[in-house]
Motif scaffolding. Structure first.
Motif, mmCIF file in Angstrom:
data_model
loop_
_atom_site.group_PDB
_atom_site.id
_atom_site.type_symbol
_atom_site.label_atom_id
_atom_site.label_comp_id
_atom_site.label_asym_id
_atom_site.label_seq_id
_atom_site.Cartn_x
_atom_site.Cartn_y
_atom_site.Cartn_z
ATOM 1 N N SER A 107 0.991 -0.983 -0.172
ATOM 2 C CA SER A 107 -0.137 0.093 -0.026
ATOM 3 C C SER A 107 0.927 1.406 0.138
ATOM 4 C CB SER A 107 -0.856 0.040 1.250
ATOM 5 O OG SER A 107 -0.257 -0.039 2.342
ATOM 6 N N ALA A 108 0.497 2.317 -0.750
ATOM 7 C CA ALA A 108 1.244 3.603 -0.922
ATOM 8 C C ALA A 108 0.868 4.403 0.240
ATOM 9 C CB ALA A 108 0.957 4.269 -2.222
ATOM 10 N N SER A 109 1.957 5.209 0.740
ATOM 11 C CA SER A 109 1.737 6.095 1.688
ATOM 12 C C SER A 109 1.102 7.440 1.189
ATOM 13 C CB SER A 109 2.993 6.619 2.346
ATOM 14 O OG SER A 109 3.975 7.091 1.373
ATOM 15 N N LEU A 110 0.696 8.461 2.099
ATOM 16 C CA LEU A 110 0.207 9.501 1.721
ATOM 17 C C LEU A 110 0.833 10.364 0.984
ATOM 18 C CD1 LEU A 110 -1.951 10.299 5.119
ATOM 19 C CD2 LEU A 110 -2.748 9.248 3.035
ATOM 20 N N TYR A 111 2.352 10.427 1.275
ATOM 21 C CA TYR A 111 2.991 11.152 0.345
ATOM 22 C C TYR A 111 3.068 10.873 -0.914
ATOM 23 C CZ TYR A 111 7.291 13.592 -0.938
ATOM 24 O OH TYR A 111 8.287 14.293 -1.711
ATOM 25 N N GLN A 112 3.283 9.267 -1.152
ATOM 26 C CA GLN A 112 3.324 8.793 -2.637
ATOM 27 C C GLN A 112 2.142 9.093 -3.328
ATOM 28 O OE1 GLN A 112 4.039 4.776 -1.742
ATOM 29 N NE2 GLN A 112 6.461 5.198 -1.347
ATOM 30 N N MET A 113 0.916 8.735 -2.574
ATOM 31 C CA MET A 113 -0.390 9.184 -3.268
ATOM 32 C C MET A 113 -0.313 10.732 -3.584
ATOM 33 S SD MET A 113 -2.926 6.806 -0.718
ATOM 34 C CE MET A 113 -4.349 7.452 -1.323
ATOM 35 N N GLY A 117 -0.492 11.447 -7.493
ATOM 36 C CA GLY A 117 -1.703 11.651 -7.942
ATOM 37 C C GLY A 117 -2.725 10.688 -7.684
ATOM 38 N N PRO A 118 -4.003 10.846 -8.241
ATOM 39 C CA PRO A 118 -4.899 9.700 -8.239
ATOM 40 C C PRO A 118 -5.083 8.925 -9.367
ATOM 41 C CG PRO A 118 -6.077 11.694 -9.316
ATOM 42 C CD PRO A 118 -4.523 12.160 -8.581
ATOM 43 N N ILE A 119 -5.143 7.665 -9.282
ATOM 44 C CA ILE A 119 -4.947 6.453 -10.538
ATOM 45 C C ILE A 119 -6.222 6.703 -11.197
ATOM 46 C CG2 ILE A 119 -5.003 4.220 -10.992
ATOM 47 C CD1 ILE A 119 -3.608 3.858 -8.304
ATOM 48 N N ILE A 120 -5.916 7.023 -12.787
ATOM 49 C CA ILE A 120 -7.080 7.200 -13.576
ATOM 50 C C ILE A 120 -6.932 6.083 -14.616
ATOM 51 C CG2 ILE A 120 -8.201 8.795 -15.214
ATOM 52 C CD1 ILE A 120 -7.092 11.226 -13.865
ATOM 53 N N LYS A 121 -8.004 5.371 -14.578
ATOM 54 C CA LYS A 121 -8.022 4.219 -15.660
ATOM 55 C C LYS A 121 -8.073 4.647 -16.814
ATOM 56 C CE LYS A 121 -9.382 0.517 -12.338
ATOM 57 N NZ LYS A 121 -10.153 -0.310 -12.074
ATOM 58 N N LYS A 122 -7.496 4.415 -17.927
ATOM 59 C CA LYS A 122 -7.730 4.707 -19.407
ATOM 60 C C LYS A 122 -8.740 3.741 -19.900
ATOM 61 C CE LYS A 122 -2.797 6.143 -20.331
ATOM 62 N NZ LYS A 122 -1.753 5.969 -21.119
ATOM 63 N N ARG A 123 -10.166 4.391 -20.282
ATOM 64 C CA ARG A 123 -11.015 3.644 -20.963
ATOM 65 C C ARG A 123 -11.151 3.821 -22.317
ATOM 66 N NH1 ARG A 123 -15.957 5.216 -16.558
ATOM 67 N NH2 ARG A 123 -14.912 4.373 -14.885
ATOM 68 N N LYS A 124 -11.314 2.783 -22.930
ATOM 69 C CA LYS A 124 -11.348 2.814 -24.377
ATOM 70 C C LYS A 124 -12.787 3.600 -24.937
ATOM 71 C CE LYS A 124 -12.326 -0.196 -28.498
ATOM 72 N NZ LYS A 124 -12.694 -1.697 -28.996
ATOM 73 N N ASN A 125 -12.375 4.404 -26.076
ATOM 74 C CA ASN A 125 -13.406 5.544 -26.600
ATOM 75 C C ASN A 125 -14.312 4.610 -27.443
ATOM 76 O OD1 ASN A 125 -14.435 7.700 -27.595
ATOM 77 N ND2 ASN A 125 -13.035 8.523 -28.819
ATOM 78 N N LYS A 126 -15.642 4.757 -26.837
ATOM 79 C CA LYS A 126 -16.549 4.048 -27.607
ATOM 80 C C LYS A 126 -17.449 4.740 -28.400
ATOM 81 C CE LYS A 126 -17.108 0.516 -23.878
ATOM 82 N NZ LYS A 126 -18.079 -0.123 -23.005
#
Length: 217
Positions: A107-113, A117-126
């Motif tokens: 698990s990542a620490s608060l400083y690493q987060m 930054g937030p983890i943004i998943k790449k979604r396929k363009n439909k």
């Protein structure tokens, strides 16, 4: 604490050896030459093992802390009512305790987060039109599609070749149309729920597709 039990046993061996034979303990601390021999006197095995154990323990502590821990005096007084040989009870005051983390290593620490930054998943363009909301196209063929159950009314559709080069089936909303081959229409993003494969709709009143004519009956 790591090595505490080993250190206690080493100090007890060293203390017992010094109390039983002070000359051997002095010889272990300061090796002297034996008369008539050219080599130094070898200390007993118990004292050597105790010295090696203490050295390894201090080496591990020196790598863990910046300064070695403080070791208090060894209490060698005999308790009241005790019988038999004198037993050493070392009173050791250790340095600052090493804090162990109870969190998961993955698990990542608060400083690493904060840094990542937030983890943004790449979604396929439909989007069938890519990044465009609307596109112009040429009618290749008029079609009639049948919807899925329980609907049964025929849907008026056209096969359109877009300006981007794609060929899609577009739905013509409203009652009646006069589209033919080679007519130009404007399509927008919007699928037809009861007809699979239809993902765009034609816009009425643009180019060759006229508005819906109001019924006179």
């Amino acid at each position: 604490m790591l090595g505490l039990r080993t250190l206690r046993s080493a100090f007890s061996k060293l203390n017992l050896a010094s109390l039983s034979s002070p000359s051997l303990a002095e010889g272990a601390m300061k090796p002297a030459r034996v008369q008539g021999l050219g080599h130094r006197q070898r200390p007993p095995l118990a004292i050597c093992q105790a010295a090696n154990t203490c050295g390894r323990t201090f080496a591990s502590w020196s790598s863990r802390w910046s300064s070695p821990p403080f070791l208090g005096s060894v209490d060698t007084t005999r308790t009241q009512g005790s019988r038999g040989p004198l037993s050493a009870a070392p009173q050791i005051q250790l340095g600052p305790a090493h804090s162990f983390s109870t969190t998961d290593a993955r698990s990542a620490s608060l400083y690493q987060m904060h840094k990542r930054g937030p983890i943004i998943k790449k979604r396929k363009n439909k989007n069938p039109l890519g990044d465009k909301p609307m596109a112009r196209g040429v009618v290749l063929k008029t079609l009639i599609k049948k919807p899925r159950k329980p609907n049964s009314a025929n849907r008026k559709c056209v096969l359109v070749r877009l300006s981007t080069g794609k060929e899609l089936i577009a739905y013509v909303p409203g009652e009646g149309h006069s589209l033919q081959e080679h007519n130009i229409v404007m399509v927008r993003v919007g699928r037809l729920r009861d007809v699979p494969g239809v993902k765009v709709k034609c816009i009425r009143g643009v180019y060759d597709l006229a508005h819906v004519v109001k019924r006179k009956t």
